[in-house]
Write an enzyme that holds these catalytic residues in place. Structure first.
Site, PDB file in Angstrom:
ATOM      1  N   PRO A  74       0.816  -1.218   0.000  1.00 56.05           N
ATOM      2  CG  PRO A  74      -0.911  -1.600   1.513  1.00 56.05           C
ATOM      3  CD  PRO A  74       0.380  -2.169   1.032  1.00 56.05           C
ATOM      4  CB  CYS A  75       1.402   3.634  -2.604  1.00 52.14           C
ATOM      5  SG  CYS A  75      -0.160   4.038  -3.420  1.00 52.14           S
ATOM      6  CD  GLN A  76      -3.432   3.500   0.414  1.00 49.11           C
ATOM      7  OE1 GLN A  76      -2.407   2.851   0.609  1.00 49.11           O
ATOM      8  NE2 GLN A  76      -4.540   2.951  -0.044  1.00 49.11           N
ATOM      9  CE1 TYR A  78       7.017   5.033   2.261  1.00 50.39           C
ATOM     10  CE2 TYR A  78       5.789   3.350   1.102  1.00 50.39           C
ATOM     11  CZ  TYR A  78       6.714   3.707   2.050  1.00 50.39           C
ATOM     12  OH  TYR A  78       7.329   2.745   2.799  1.00 50.39           O
TER      13      TYR A  78
END
Length: 320
Positions: A74-76, A78
Protein backbone atom coordinates in the site's frame (compact mmCIF):
# COMPACT_ATOMS: atom_id res chain seq x y z
CA UNK A 1 7.93 -18.81 -13.69
CA UNK A 2 5.44 -19.52 -10.93
CA UNK A 3 4.35 -16.24 -9.38
CA UNK A 4 2.57 -15.21 -6.19
CA UNK A 5 1.04 -11.71 -6.01
CA UNK A 6 1.03 -9.89 -2.65
CA UNK A 7 -1.27 -6.92 -2.00
CA UNK A 8 -2.93 -8.02 -5.23
CA UNK A 9 -5.92 -5.66 -5.13
CA UNK A 10 -8.26 -6.30 -8.04
CA UNK A 11 -5.54 -7.97 -10.12
CA UNK A 12 -3.78 -5.50 -12.43
CA UNK A 13 -0.29 -6.77 -11.64
CA UNK A 14 -1.39 -10.42 -11.83
CA UNK A 15 -3.11 -9.98 -15.18
CA UNK A 16 -0.15 -8.11 -16.68
CA UNK A 17 2.29 -10.81 -15.60
CA UNK A 18 -0.05 -13.48 -16.93
CA UNK A 19 -0.08 -11.66 -20.26
CA UNK A 20 3.73 -11.73 -20.18
CA UNK A 21 3.64 -15.53 -19.79
CA UNK A 22 3.97 -16.00 -16.03
CA UNK A 23 2.03 -18.66 -14.15
CA UNK A 24 0.35 -16.83 -11.28
CA UNK A 25 -0.55 -19.53 -8.76
CA UNK A 26 -1.85 -17.54 -5.78
CA UNK A 27 -2.58 -14.04 -4.54
CA UNK A 28 -3.04 -12.30 -1.18
CA UNK A 29 -4.89 -9.17 -0.05
CA UNK A 30 -6.75 -7.95 3.02
CA UNK A 31 -9.61 -6.07 1.34
CA UNK A 32 -12.75 -8.15 0.78
CA UNK A 33 -14.07 -5.97 -2.04
CA UNK A 34 -10.85 -6.39 -4.03
CA UNK A 35 -10.54 -10.13 -3.42
CA UNK A 36 -14.16 -10.54 -4.57
CA UNK A 37 -13.26 -8.94 -7.92
CA UNK A 38 -9.98 -10.86 -8.13
CA UNK A 39 -11.78 -14.16 -7.57
CA UNK A 40 -14.16 -13.43 -10.46
CA UNK A 41 -11.27 -13.07 -12.91
CA UNK A 42 -8.70 -15.71 -11.94
CA UNK A 43 -8.93 -19.45 -11.34
CA UNK A 44 -6.09 -19.66 -8.79
CA UNK A 45 -6.63 -19.06 -5.05
CA UNK A 46 -6.77 -15.56 -3.60
CA UNK A 47 -6.31 -15.43 0.16
CA UNK A 48 -7.69 -12.77 2.47
CA UNK A 49 -4.71 -12.18 4.71
CA UNK A 50 -3.12 -9.48 6.82
CA UNK A 51 0.46 -9.47 5.57
CA UNK A 52 1.61 -7.44 8.58
CA UNK A 53 2.49 -10.82 10.14
CA UNK A 54 5.36 -11.63 7.80
CA UNK A 55 6.20 -14.92 9.49
CA UNK A 56 2.70 -16.35 9.19
CA UNK A 57 2.35 -15.04 5.63
CA UNK A 58 5.70 -16.55 4.61
CA UNK A 59 4.63 -20.00 5.78
CA UNK A 60 1.48 -19.79 3.64
CA UNK A 61 3.22 -18.37 0.56
CA UNK A 62 6.08 -20.89 0.72
CA UNK A 63 3.62 -23.73 0.09
CA UNK A 64 3.25 -22.48 -3.47
CA UNK A 65 7.04 -22.62 -4.07
CA UNK A 66 7.00 -19.36 -6.07
CA UNK A 67 9.88 -18.59 -8.40
CA UNK A 68 8.91 -14.91 -8.32
CA UNK A 69 6.96 -12.83 -5.80
CA UNK A 70 5.30 -9.72 -7.18
CA UNK A 71 3.37 -7.04 -5.35
CA UNK A 72 2.60 -3.43 -4.63
CA UNK A 73 2.55 -2.71 -0.89
CA UNK A 74 0.00 0.00 0.00
CA UNK A 75 1.27 3.40 -1.09
CA UNK A 76 -1.04 5.81 0.75
CA UNK A 77 1.60 6.85 3.28
CA UNK A 78 3.98 7.79 0.45
CA UNK A 79 1.54 9.15 -2.11
CA UNK A 80 1.06 12.79 -2.99
CA UNK A 81 -2.66 11.98 -2.82
CA UNK A 82 -2.20 10.70 0.73
CA UNK A 83 -0.55 12.07 3.84
CA UNK A 84 3.11 11.71 2.79
CA UNK A 85 3.75 10.38 6.28
CA UNK A 86 5.55 7.06 6.49
CA UNK A 87 4.50 6.73 10.11
CA UNK A 88 0.88 6.50 8.98
CA UNK A 89 0.79 2.74 9.57
CA UNK A 90 0.96 1.31 6.05
CA UNK A 91 4.49 2.19 4.98
CA UNK A 92 5.79 -0.60 7.24
CA UNK A 93 4.18 -3.05 4.80
CA UNK A 94 7.03 -2.22 2.40
CA UNK A 95 9.36 -3.72 5.02
CA UNK A 96 7.02 -6.67 5.55
CA UNK A 97 7.09 -7.34 1.80
CA UNK A 98 10.89 -7.50 1.96
CA UNK A 99 10.79 -9.77 5.03
CA UNK A 100 8.44 -12.16 3.23
CA UNK A 101 10.67 -12.26 0.14
CA UNK A 102 13.76 -12.83 2.30
CA UNK A 103 12.03 -15.69 4.14
CA UNK A 104 10.55 -17.47 1.13
CA UNK A 105 13.61 -16.77 -1.07
CA UNK A 106 12.18 -16.99 -4.59
CA UNK A 107 14.70 -16.48 -7.38
CA UNK A 108 13.06 -13.16 -8.24
CA UNK A 109 10.76 -10.49 -6.88
CA UNK A 110 9.07 -7.34 -8.23
CA UNK A 111 7.87 -4.53 -5.97
CA UNK A 112 5.79 -1.65 -7.34
CA UNK A 113 5.00 1.65 -5.60
CA UNK A 114 4.62 5.40 -6.07
CA UNK A 115 7.37 7.28 -7.88
CA UNK A 116 8.54 9.26 -4.85
CA UNK A 117 9.02 6.29 -2.52
CA UNK A 118 12.83 6.75 -2.52
CA UNK A 119 12.34 9.86 -0.38
CA UNK A 120 11.32 7.71 2.56
CA UNK A 121 13.32 5.60 4.99
CA UNK A 122 11.17 2.47 4.96
CA UNK A 123 12.15 1.59 1.41
CA UNK A 124 15.84 1.73 2.33
CA UNK A 125 15.14 -0.52 5.31
CA UNK A 126 13.44 -2.93 2.91
CA UNK A 127 16.35 -2.74 0.45
CA UNK A 128 18.83 -3.58 3.21
CA UNK A 129 16.81 -6.66 4.15
CA UNK A 130 16.79 -7.77 0.51
CA UNK A 131 20.50 -7.10 0.00
CA UNK A 132 21.28 -9.08 3.14
CA UNK A 133 19.20 -11.96 1.75
CA UNK A 134 21.39 -12.04 -1.38
CA UNK A 135 19.31 -10.14 -3.90
CA UNK A 136 20.77 -7.79 -6.47
CA UNK A 137 18.40 -4.87 -7.03
CA UNK A 138 17.38 -2.84 -10.08
CA UNK A 139 15.15 0.19 -9.52
CA UNK A 140 13.48 2.42 -12.06
CA UNK A 141 10.57 4.89 -12.28
CA UNK A 142 8.50 4.12 -15.37
CA UNK A 143 5.98 6.44 -17.03
CA UNK A 144 3.04 4.22 -17.98
CA UNK A 145 2.35 6.42 -21.05
CA UNK A 146 5.64 5.14 -22.54
CA UNK A 147 4.72 1.52 -21.78
CA UNK A 148 1.47 1.04 -23.71
CA UNK A 149 -0.90 2.84 -21.31
CA UNK A 150 -2.82 6.02 -22.29
CA UNK A 151 -2.09 7.59 -18.92
CA UNK A 152 0.71 9.75 -17.52
CA UNK A 153 1.28 7.66 -14.41
CA UNK A 154 4.78 7.34 -12.98
CA UNK A 155 5.47 4.28 -10.85
CA UNK A 156 8.52 2.93 -9.07
CA UNK A 157 9.60 -0.66 -9.72
CA UNK A 158 12.23 -2.58 -7.83
CA UNK A 159 13.20 -5.94 -9.31
CA UNK A 160 15.43 -8.32 -7.40
CA UNK A 161 17.26 -11.46 -8.41
CA UNK A 162 19.17 -13.81 -6.13
CA UNK A 163 22.89 -13.62 -6.77
CA UNK A 164 22.75 -10.77 -9.29
CA UNK A 165 24.65 -7.50 -9.20
CA UNK A 166 22.76 -4.29 -8.49
CA UNK A 167 21.51 -2.64 -11.68
CA UNK A 168 21.30 -5.92 -13.56
CA UNK A 169 17.97 -5.02 -15.19
CA UNK A 170 18.54 -1.30 -15.76
CA UNK A 171 18.96 -1.37 -19.53
CA UNK A 172 16.02 -3.76 -19.95
CA UNK A 173 13.71 -1.32 -18.13
CA UNK A 174 14.27 1.31 -20.83
CA UNK A 175 14.87 -0.80 -23.93
CA UNK A 176 11.30 -0.76 -25.26
CA UNK A 177 10.02 2.56 -24.01
CA UNK A 178 7.96 4.34 -26.66
CA UNK A 179 9.34 7.42 -28.36
CA UNK A 180 6.35 9.50 -27.22
CA UNK A 181 3.56 9.23 -24.72
CA UNK A 182 0.42 7.31 -25.69
CA UNK A 183 -2.63 9.57 -25.88
CA UNK A 184 -6.19 8.69 -25.10
CA UNK A 185 -7.04 8.92 -28.80
CA UNK A 186 -4.15 6.59 -29.67
CA UNK A 187 -5.72 3.97 -27.42
CA UNK A 188 -9.47 4.53 -27.81
CA UNK A 189 -9.74 6.13 -31.24
CA UNK A 190 -13.20 7.70 -31.40
CA UNK A 191 -14.91 4.98 -29.34
CA UNK A 192 -15.67 7.27 -26.40
CA UNK A 193 -17.42 9.80 -28.63
CA UNK A 194 -15.74 12.79 -26.97
CA UNK A 195 -12.84 15.12 -27.67
CA UNK A 196 -12.35 16.21 -24.04
CA UNK A 197 -13.53 15.17 -20.58
CA UNK A 198 -13.59 16.32 -16.96
CA UNK A 199 -11.27 15.02 -14.21
CA UNK A 200 -11.84 16.66 -10.85
CA UNK A 201 -8.75 18.66 -9.81
CA UNK A 202 -7.33 18.54 -6.29
CA UNK A 203 -7.44 22.34 -6.35
CA UNK A 204 -9.30 24.77 -8.58
CA UNK A 205 -5.95 26.42 -9.20
CA UNK A 206 -5.49 23.46 -11.58
CA UNK A 207 -7.39 22.65 -14.71
CA UNK A 208 -10.13 20.04 -14.74
CA UNK A 209 -10.58 19.38 -18.48
CA UNK A 210 -8.31 17.12 -20.53
CA UNK A 211 -8.10 16.41 -24.23
CA UNK A 212 -8.30 13.03 -25.91
CA UNK A 213 -5.14 14.08 -27.75
CA UNK A 214 -2.97 13.83 -24.61
CA UNK A 215 -2.43 11.06 -22.06
CA UNK A 216 -4.92 10.84 -19.25
CA UNK A 217 -3.69 12.23 -15.95
CA UNK A 218 -3.15 9.62 -13.25
CA UNK A 219 -6.35 7.69 -12.57
CA UNK A 220 -7.16 8.23 -8.89
CA UNK A 221 -9.36 6.29 -6.52
CA UNK A 222 -12.18 8.85 -6.64
CA UNK A 223 -14.24 10.04 -9.59
CA UNK A 224 -16.29 13.13 -8.79
CA UNK A 225 -18.86 14.72 -11.10
CA UNK A 226 -18.23 18.10 -12.68
CA UNK A 227 -19.71 20.69 -10.28
CA UNK A 228 -22.37 22.94 -11.69
CA UNK A 229 -20.28 25.97 -10.78
CA UNK A 230 -17.09 24.86 -12.52
CA UNK A 231 -15.65 27.65 -14.64
CA UNK A 232 -13.11 27.25 -17.40
CA UNK A 233 -9.51 27.24 -16.25
CA UNK A 234 -7.02 29.06 -18.48
CA UNK A 235 -5.29 25.72 -19.21
CA UNK A 236 -8.46 23.84 -20.14
CA UNK A 237 -8.11 22.77 -23.80
CA UNK A 238 -11.68 23.84 -24.69
CA UNK A 239 -13.57 27.10 -25.18
CA UNK A 240 -16.84 25.85 -23.74
CA UNK A 241 -17.98 23.17 -21.28
CA UNK A 242 -20.73 21.98 -23.62
CA UNK A 243 -20.59 18.18 -23.85
CA UNK A 244 -17.83 17.89 -21.25
CA UNK A 245 -18.44 15.05 -18.80
CA UNK A 246 -16.42 12.94 -16.37
CA UNK A 247 -15.35 9.49 -17.50
CA UNK A 248 -17.35 6.48 -16.34
CA UNK A 249 -15.96 3.87 -13.99
CA UNK A 250 -15.50 1.40 -16.83
CA UNK A 251 -13.80 4.01 -19.03
CA UNK A 252 -11.37 4.62 -16.17
CA UNK A 253 -10.77 0.87 -15.88
CA UNK A 254 -10.04 0.81 -19.62
CA UNK A 255 -7.46 3.60 -19.16
CA UNK A 256 -5.83 1.26 -16.64
CA UNK A 257 -5.77 -1.20 -19.59
CA UNK A 258 -8.12 -3.71 -18.02
CA UNK A 259 -9.85 -5.62 -20.84
CA UNK A 260 -13.51 -4.96 -21.56
CA UNK A 261 -14.48 -8.46 -20.36
CA UNK A 262 -12.93 -8.00 -16.93
CA UNK A 263 -15.56 -8.66 -14.28
CA UNK A 264 -16.32 -6.11 -11.56
CA UNK A 265 -18.49 -6.35 -8.48
CA UNK A 266 -19.14 -4.18 -5.43
CA UNK A 267 -20.45 -0.71 -4.81
CA UNK A 268 -19.37 2.18 -7.02
CA UNK A 269 -17.12 3.76 -4.39
CA UNK A 270 -15.20 0.51 -3.85
CA UNK A 271 -14.81 -0.19 -7.56
CA UNK A 272 -13.58 3.35 -8.22
CA UNK A 273 -11.04 2.93 -5.41
CA UNK A 274 -9.72 -0.41 -6.63
CA UNK A 275 -9.48 0.88 -10.22
CA UNK A 276 -7.45 3.86 -9.03
CA UNK A 277 -5.22 1.67 -6.84
CA UNK A 278 -4.46 -0.86 -9.57
CA UNK A 279 -1.22 -1.28 -11.46
CA UNK A 280 -2.06 -0.68 -15.15
CA UNK A 281 -2.18 -4.09 -16.78
CA UNK A 282 0.01 -3.15 -19.75
CA UNK A 283 2.60 -1.55 -17.45
CA UNK A 284 2.82 -4.77 -15.46
CA UNK A 285 3.21 -6.75 -18.68
CA UNK A 286 5.98 -4.37 -19.79
CA UNK A 287 7.97 -5.13 -16.62
CA UNK A 288 7.30 -8.86 -16.92
CA UNK A 289 8.57 -8.84 -20.48
CA UNK A 290 11.71 -6.92 -19.47
CA UNK A 291 12.52 -9.74 -17.05
CA UNK A 292 11.79 -12.30 -19.77
CA UNK A 293 14.27 -10.61 -22.10
CA UNK A 294 16.93 -10.53 -19.41
CA UNK A 295 16.50 -14.26 -18.74
CA UNK A 296 16.58 -15.24 -22.41
CA UNK A 297 19.62 -13.12 -23.25
CA UNK A 298 21.60 -14.17 -20.20
CA UNK A 299 20.81 -17.84 -20.72
CA UNK A 300 22.04 -17.49 -24.32
CA UNK A 301 25.17 -15.66 -23.16
CA UNK A 302 25.87 -18.32 -20.55
CA UNK A 303 25.39 -21.07 -23.14
CA UNK A 304 27.83 -19.40 -25.55
CA UNK A 305 30.46 -19.25 -22.82
CA UNK A 306 29.76 -22.71 -21.49
CA UNK A 307 28.54 -21.39 -18.13
CA UNK A 308 25.46 -22.45 -16.25
CA UNK A 309 23.07 -19.71 -15.22
CA UNK A 310 21.88 -19.80 -11.60
CA UNK A 311 18.70 -21.82 -11.35
CA UNK A 312 15.48 -19.85 -11.69
CA UNK A 313 13.73 -22.41 -9.51
CA UNK A 314 13.60 -22.47 -5.73
CA UNK A 315 11.78 -24.68 -3.30
CA UNK A 316 9.95 -22.00 -1.38
CA UNK A 317 11.70 -22.88 1.87
CA UNK A 318 11.60 -20.67 4.92
CA UNK A 319 14.85 -19.02 5.94
CA UNK A 320 15.65 -19.67 9.60
Amino acid sequence: MKAVDLFCGCGGLSLGFQQAGYNVVAAYDNWDAATDVYRLNFSHPVHKADLMDAGKASESIARYAPEIIIGGPPCQDYSSAGGRNEEGGRAILTVRFAEIVAAVRPGWFVMENVSNIMKYGKVFEAMQILHDAGYGLSCHVLNAALCGVPQRRKRFFMVGRLGAADGFLDRYFIRHLAGREMTMRDYFGDRLGIDAYYRHPRSYARRGVFSMDEPSPTVRGVNRPMPSGYTLHHNDPVKTLDGIRPLTTMERAAIQTFPSDYHWTGNKTAVEQMVGNAVPVSLAAYVGNAINEYIVENEQRAARHGKQEPSMRTHGHIAV
